[in-house]
Scaffold this active site. Structure first.
Site, PDB file in Angstrom:
ATOM      1  N   VAL A  76      16.586 -16.847 -25.178  1.00  0.00           N
ATOM      2  CA  VAL A  76      15.667 -16.442 -26.238  1.00  0.00           C
ATOM      3  C   VAL A  76      16.435 -15.618 -27.262  1.00  0.00           C
ATOM      4  O   VAL A  76      17.150 -14.675 -26.919  1.00  0.00           O
ATOM      5  CB  VAL A  76      14.485 -15.645 -25.661  1.00  0.00           C
ATOM      6  CG1 VAL A  76      13.623 -15.059 -26.773  1.00  0.00           C
ATOM      7  CG2 VAL A  76      13.646 -16.532 -24.760  1.00  0.00           C
ATOM      8  N   GLU A 166      26.683   1.539  -1.944  1.00  0.00           N
ATOM      9  CA  GLU A 166      26.745   0.313  -1.149  1.00  0.00           C
ATOM     10  C   GLU A 166      28.052  -0.431  -1.362  1.00  0.00           C
ATOM     11  O   GLU A 166      28.662  -0.934  -0.419  1.00  0.00           O
ATOM     12  CB  GLU A 166      25.548  -0.577  -1.490  1.00  0.00           C
ATOM     13  CG  GLU A 166      24.230   0.002  -0.992  1.00  0.00           C
ATOM     14  CD  GLU A 166      23.016  -0.821  -1.370  1.00  0.00           C
ATOM     15  OE1 GLU A 166      21.966  -0.640  -0.746  1.00  0.00           O
ATOM     16  OE2 GLU A 166      23.122  -1.635  -2.310  1.00  0.00           O
TER      17      GLU A 166
END
Length: 419
Positions: A76, A166
């Site tokens: 878009v 993480e």
């Protein structure tokens, strides 16, 4: 039924699309990739634990499973608010009665020189594969050097939030367990993992005891954690810190912050803090009665939401419900976020979990909860089964060497050593 266009196929976009389909609306889902990416597990792809296909899901198959939904692959480029049309990069204009913007986020480099050019992020499938190829490709180069002590490999992870923790924990585990089995000629002591955080603690949204636990566990795994450390510039082969010191690096992974896409500023919609779209309490974009913004891309001016998976899922469903109310001639409601807790994994058998009711877990129980929830929220039974199998193989089998390899990508520092 009215036609709803949903831009973006992350947690928010897919949640809105599925709910709109249940209500009988005609929906066009637009995304620049033909697949959805499960971002919370991208760090597993980057460290060789999962294949990219394990965390991606076909959007055409998703559309086929929901009545009234069509998928269009496009980027878009703008919105014609007067004509109620979305402008696509292939020249097609897609008309809508209602529009849902779920464009997600991109990396925020905070204007630090060299950060955009010389660091890697972890928000797309391509990002994760690039990180994976750099790590394993570099290991191939170092393993082929004449001396096992020639050439250290340093990875700097910037940002002490859940993504940074993480990633750093998984890299430390990769260094101590997978690399010795896969590259016996490589000295693991030459691989360094550094986690840099500008604040005075890791995992800011968590309670202090869980922050301290995460810090202790990372240090125990061999991560060089540097708190209250700010980066002033990133170069191809080093980073400069605010205190005047410099660290030679091979790879910098940027997990320090996110922002809304810069292209949103050209779409005729109000943009607020962090490049996010400003919305009212009913998630309608301020000044636009038939345009909603969802998930990470939206900013509720009165009550900003955390940029996590659960708020994205909940805002997607809520926006679909409000469109259904408007179609029936009813007033919209105000969104209320239901906090279902937050978690972060540190490594094998270790995680932290915090619930809004006060429950706090750490260690194996939190880690098992982390695995269960991530498997549940993955799209597709095949992906769930494959991910469970790969995680079982990585964490529970006696030999945890990584079998996933990538193309060789030589870093500037390694290139200089080889010359």
């Amino acid at each position: 039924m009215p036609h709803v266009v949903v831009v973006g196929a992350g947690f928010a976009g897919l949640s809105a699309t599925a709910e709109l389909a249940k209500e009988g609306f005609r929906v066009t889902l637009i995304n620049r990739h033909p697949y959805n990416t499960f971002q919370p597990l991208l760090y597993q792809v980057a460290t060789g634990g999962l294949n990219a296909g394990d965390v991606t899901y076909s959007l055409r198959y998703f559309a086929a499973r929901h009545s009234g939904v069509r998928f269009r692959r496009a980027t878009v480029t703008g919105i014609d608010h007067d004509a109620n049309e979305v402008l696509c990069d292939d020249g097609v204009r897609v008309g809508y009665d209602y529009l849902c913007l779920a464009t997600g986020i991109t990396t925020n480099h905070f204007g630090i020189p060299g950060a955009a050019e010389y660091t890697m992020s972890m928000y797309t499938r391509a990002d994760a594969l690039k990180v994976r190829d750099t790590i394993f490709g570099s290991m191939e180069i170092i393993a082929g050097m004449s001396s096992p002590n020639t050439g250290a490999f340093t990875i700097v992870v910037v940002g002490g939030g859940a993504t940074g923790v993480e990633m750093a924990g998984q890299l430390a585990e990769l260094k101590t367990e997978a690399l010795p089995a896969t590259y016996p000629e490589l000295n693991p002591a030459r691989v360094h993992v550094v986690l840099v955080e500008m604040g005075d603690a890791l995992l800011a949204p968590f309670e202090d005891s869980l922050r301290q636990y995460a810090l202790k566990e990372l240090v125990k795994r061999g991560v060089d954690v540097r708190l209250k450390t700010a980066i002033t510039e990133v170069h191809p082969d080093r980073v400069d810190f605010k205190d005047g010191t410099t660290l030679p690096v091979d790879l910098v992974i940027w997990a320090a912050g996110v922002s809304g896409s810069p292209v949103l500023r050209d779409w005729g919609i109000p943009i607020g803090r962090g490049g996010r779209i400003e919305v009212n309490s009913d998630l309608r974009v301020i000044g636009h009665e038939n345009v909603f913004a969802l998930g990470d891309a939206s900013l509720t001016v009165e009550n900003p939401l955390p940029q996590l998976a659960q708020p994205a899922i909940q805002t997607g469903k809520f926006a679909a419900d409000q469109i259904a109310r408007l179609h029936r001639g009813l007033e919209t409601e105000s969104f209320k976020y239901h906090n279902k807790g937050t978690m972060a994994t540190i490594g094998r058998g270790d995680a932290v979990l915090q619930m809004p009711q006060g429950l706090k877990l750490k260690g194996v129980l939190a880690w098992l909860g982390w695995i269960f929830l991530h498997i549940v929220y993955l799209l597709g039974n095949r992906n769930r089964a494959q991910t469970l199998l790969n995680l079982f193989s990585r964490y529970l089998l006696p030999s945890r060497s990584s079998a996933i390899v990538g193309d060789v990508m030589e870093t500037p520092k390694l290139k200089a050593i080889r010359k």
